[in-house]
Design a protein around this motif. Structure first.
Motif, PDB file in Angstrom:
ATOM      1  N   ALA A  90     104.112  -1.910  25.686  1.00 11.72           N
ATOM      2  CA  ALA A  90     103.930  -0.485  25.407  1.00 11.72           C
ATOM      3  C   ALA A  90     105.160   0.306  25.856  1.00 11.72           C
ATOM      4  CB  ALA A  90     102.685   0.016  26.133  1.00 11.72           C
ATOM      5  N   PRO A  91     105.380   1.453  25.244  1.00 14.89           N
ATOM      6  CA  PRO A  91     106.542   2.284  25.620  1.00 14.89           C
ATOM      7  C   PRO A  91     106.577   2.637  27.107  1.00 14.89           C
ATOM      8  CG  PRO A  91     105.585   3.094  23.578  1.00 14.89           C
ATOM      9  CD  PRO A  91     104.660   2.026  24.092  1.00 14.89           C
ATOM     10  N   GLN A  92     105.430   2.883  27.722  1.00 12.45           N
ATOM     11  CA  GLN A  92     105.449   3.229  29.148  1.00 12.45           C
ATOM     12  C   GLN A  92     105.891   2.040  30.004  1.00 12.45           C
ATOM     13  OE1 GLN A  92     102.706   3.336  27.196  1.00 12.45           O
ATOM     14  NE2 GLN A  92     100.853   2.807  28.320  1.00 12.45           N
ATOM     15  N   VAL A  93     105.692   0.824  29.516  1.00  9.72           N
ATOM     16  CA  VAL A  93     106.176  -0.357  30.235  1.00  9.72           C
ATOM     17  C   VAL A  93     107.702  -0.377  30.203  1.00  9.72           C
ATOM     18  CG1 VAL A  93     106.177  -2.883  30.282  1.00  9.72           C
ATOM     19  CG2 VAL A  93     104.066  -1.645  29.762  1.00  9.72           C
ATOM     20  N   TRP A  94     108.267  -0.098  29.037  1.00  9.03           N
ATOM     21  CA  TRP A  94     109.726  -0.043  28.911  1.00  9.03           C
ATOM     22  C   TRP A  94     110.298   1.082  29.769  1.00  9.03           C
ATOM     23  CZ3 TRP A  94     112.019  -4.129  27.357  1.00  9.03           C
ATOM     24  CH2 TRP A  94     111.437  -4.964  26.408  1.00  9.03           C
ATOM     25  N   LEU A  95     109.607   2.222  29.793  1.00  5.84           N
ATOM     26  CA  LEU A  95     110.054   3.338  30.624  1.00  5.84           C
ATOM     27  C   LEU A  95     110.047   2.937  32.101  1.00  5.84           C
ATOM     28  CD1 LEU A  95     110.925   6.263  31.018  1.00  5.84           C
ATOM     29  CD2 LEU A  95     108.491   6.896  31.010  1.00  5.84           C
ATOM     30  N   GLY A  96     108.998   2.256  32.531  1.00  2.02           N
ATOM     31  CA  GLY A  96     108.933   1.784  33.909  1.00  2.02           C
ATOM     32  C   GLY A  96     110.080   0.847  34.237  1.00  2.02           C
ATOM     33  N   GLY A  97     110.389  -0.065  33.326  1.00  2.57           N
ATOM     34  CA  GLY A  97     111.519  -0.984  33.538  1.00  2.57           C
ATOM     35  C   GLY A  97     112.842  -0.247  33.624  1.00  2.57           C
ATOM     36  N   ALA A  98     112.994   0.780  32.799  1.00  2.00           N
ATOM     37  CA  ALA A  98     114.222   1.583  32.845  1.00  2.00           C
ATOM     38  C   ALA A  98     114.327   2.333  34.171  1.00  2.00           C
ATOM     39  CB  ALA A  98     114.260   2.555  31.672  1.00  2.00           C
ATOM     40  N   LEU A  99     113.212   2.864  34.642  1.00  2.00           N
ATOM     41  CA  LEU A  99     113.220   3.582  35.927  1.00  2.00           C
ATOM     42  C   LEU A  99     113.554   2.636  37.082  1.00  2.00           C
ATOM     43  CD1 LEU A  99     110.165   5.961  35.467  1.00  2.00           C
ATOM     44  CD2 LEU A  99     112.596   6.579  35.501  1.00  2.00           C
ATOM     45  N   ILE A 100     113.024   1.428  37.036  1.00  2.00           N
ATOM     46  CA  ILE A 100     113.352   0.430  38.070  1.00  2.00           C
ATOM     47  C   ILE A 100     114.853   0.149  38.051  1.00  2.00           C
ATOM     48  CG2 ILE A 100     113.117  -2.006  38.717  1.00  2.00           C
ATOM     49  CD1 ILE A 100     110.163  -1.769  37.770  1.00  2.00           C
ATOM     50  N   SER A 101     115.400  -0.070  36.867  1.00  2.00           N
ATOM     51  CA  SER A 101     116.827  -0.360  36.744  1.00  2.00           C
ATOM     52  C   SER A 101     117.669   0.799  37.265  1.00  2.00           C
ATOM     53  CB  SER A 101     117.190  -0.650  35.284  1.00  2.00           C
ATOM     54  OG  SER A 101     116.479  -1.773  34.830  1.00  2.00           O
ATOM     55  N   PHE A 102     117.273   2.017  36.914  1.00  2.00           N
ATOM     56  CA  PHE A 102     117.986   3.198  37.379  1.00  2.00           C
ATOM     57  C   PHE A 102     117.928   3.288  38.908  1.00  2.00           C
ATOM     58  CE2 PHE A 102     118.043   7.800  38.370  1.00  2.00           C
ATOM     59  CZ  PHE A 102     119.343   8.077  37.959  1.00  2.00           C
ATOM     60  N   GLY A 103     116.776   2.999  39.468  1.00  2.00           N
ATOM     61  CA  GLY A 103     116.625   3.011  40.923  1.00  2.00           C
ATOM     62  C   GLY A 103     117.519   2.002  41.601  1.00  2.00           C
ATOM     63  N   VAL A 104     117.637   0.815  41.019  1.00  2.00           N
ATOM     64  CA  VAL A 104     118.511  -0.213  41.591  1.00  2.00           C
ATOM     65  C   VAL A 104     119.958   0.256  41.564  1.00  2.00           C
ATOM     66  CG1 VAL A 104     119.416  -2.554  41.264  1.00  2.00           C
ATOM     67  CG2 VAL A 104     116.964  -2.124  41.095  1.00  2.00           C
ATOM     68  N   VAL A 105     120.348   0.889  40.479  1.00  2.60           N
ATOM     69  CA  VAL A 105     121.719   1.418  40.394  1.00  2.60           C
ATOM     70  C   VAL A 105     121.943   2.457  41.483  1.00  2.60           C
ATOM     71  CG1 VAL A 105     123.297   2.786  38.969  1.00  2.60           C
ATOM     72  CG2 VAL A 105     122.019   0.903  37.951  1.00  2.60           C
ATOM     73  N   LEU A 106     120.977   3.352  41.678  1.00  2.00           N
ATOM     74  CA  LEU A 106     121.105   4.370  42.724  1.00  2.00           C
ATOM     75  C   LEU A 106     121.227   3.744  44.108  1.00  2.00           C
ATOM     76  CD1 LEU A 106     118.592   7.194  41.695  1.00  2.00           C
ATOM     77  CD2 LEU A 106     121.089   7.254  41.649  1.00  2.00           C
ATOM     78  N   VAL A 107     120.390   2.745  44.385  1.00  2.00           N
ATOM     79  CA  VAL A 107     120.429   2.078  45.692  1.00  2.00           C
ATOM     80  C   VAL A 107     121.765   1.387  45.897  1.00  2.00           C
ATOM     81  CG1 VAL A 107     119.453   0.170  47.032  1.00  2.00           C
ATOM     82  CG2 VAL A 107     117.938   1.818  45.933  1.00  2.00           C
ATOM     83  N   SER A 108     122.238   0.694  44.888  1.00  2.00           N
ATOM     84  CA  SER A 108     123.487  -0.048  45.051  1.00  2.00           C
ATOM     85  C   SER A 108     124.692   0.883  45.134  1.00  2.00           C
ATOM     86  CB  SER A 108     123.662  -1.087  43.954  1.00  2.00           C
ATOM     87  OG  SER A 108     123.621  -0.493  42.693  1.00  2.00           O
ATOM     88  N   MET A 109     124.611   2.069  44.536  1.00  2.00           N
ATOM     89  CA  MET A 109     125.709   3.040  44.666  1.00  2.00           C
ATOM     90  C   MET A 109     125.843   3.528  46.106  1.00  2.00           C
ATOM     91  SD  MET A 109     125.303   5.224  41.145  1.00  2.00           S
ATOM     92  CE  MET A 109     126.108   6.639  41.819  1.00  2.00           C
ATOM     93  N   GLY A 110     124.721   3.559  46.821  1.00  2.00           N
ATOM     94  CA  GLY A 110     124.751   3.999  48.207  1.00  2.00           C
ATOM     95  C   GLY A 110     124.984   2.873  49.191  1.00  2.00           C
ATOM     96  N   SER A 111     125.226   1.666  48.687  1.00  2.00           N
ATOM     97  CA  SER A 111     125.400   0.492  49.548  1.00  2.00           C
ATOM     98  C   SER A 111     126.728   0.563  50.305  1.00  2.00           C
ATOM     99  CB  SER A 111     125.373  -0.772  48.697  1.00  2.00           C
ATOM    100  OG  SER A 111     125.770  -1.875  49.451  1.00  2.00           O
TER     101      SER A 111
END
Length: 116
Positions: A90-111
């Motif tokens: 479902a589209p909300q599943v894809w949205l959730g995956g995108a949000l997870i990926s975005f969060g990982v990018v944010l965390v790694s930028m602050g590493s």
């Protein structure tokens, strides 16, 4: 090492799904059919590989950063299930995956692993 760990994690999950799907179609009791599946044992065999990679990563990265990066397994598993297993998501599943990926990018930028 992260890429290999993510690949091993996703592969193990896909193999477990294949084993479970085949077991559900079998005439034998479900758990017995799963235990007889070579796909399950391939997945189990990946366990030591995953553990070794994880130990290596923990030796060179902080736990908070390393663990956050492994959450990329969620969207990668979604992609693998879509393209390898032909599952519809479902589209909300894809949205959730995108949000997870975005969060990982944010965390790694602050590493600040390089400052340890």
């Amino acid at each position: 090492a992260f890429a290999l760990l993510l690949f091993a994690d996703v592969a193990a999950l896909i193999f477990e799904k294949i084993a479970s799907t085949h077991a559900a179609d079998a005439q034998a009791p479900f758990f017995l059919a799963v235990l007889k599946s070579p796909w399950l044992w391939i997945s189990v065999g990946l366990g030591p590989v995953q553990l070794s990679l994880w130990q290596y990563i923990l030796g060179i990265r902080r736990l908070g950063i390393a663990y956050a990066a492994t959450s990329l397994c969620y969207p990668l598993t979604m992609l693998a299930s879509r393209f390898l297993l032909h599952e519809q998501l479902a589209p909300q599943v894809w949205l959730g995956g995108a949000l997870i990926s975005f969060g990982v990018v944010l965390v790694s930028m602050g590493s600040k692993d390089h400052e340890e």
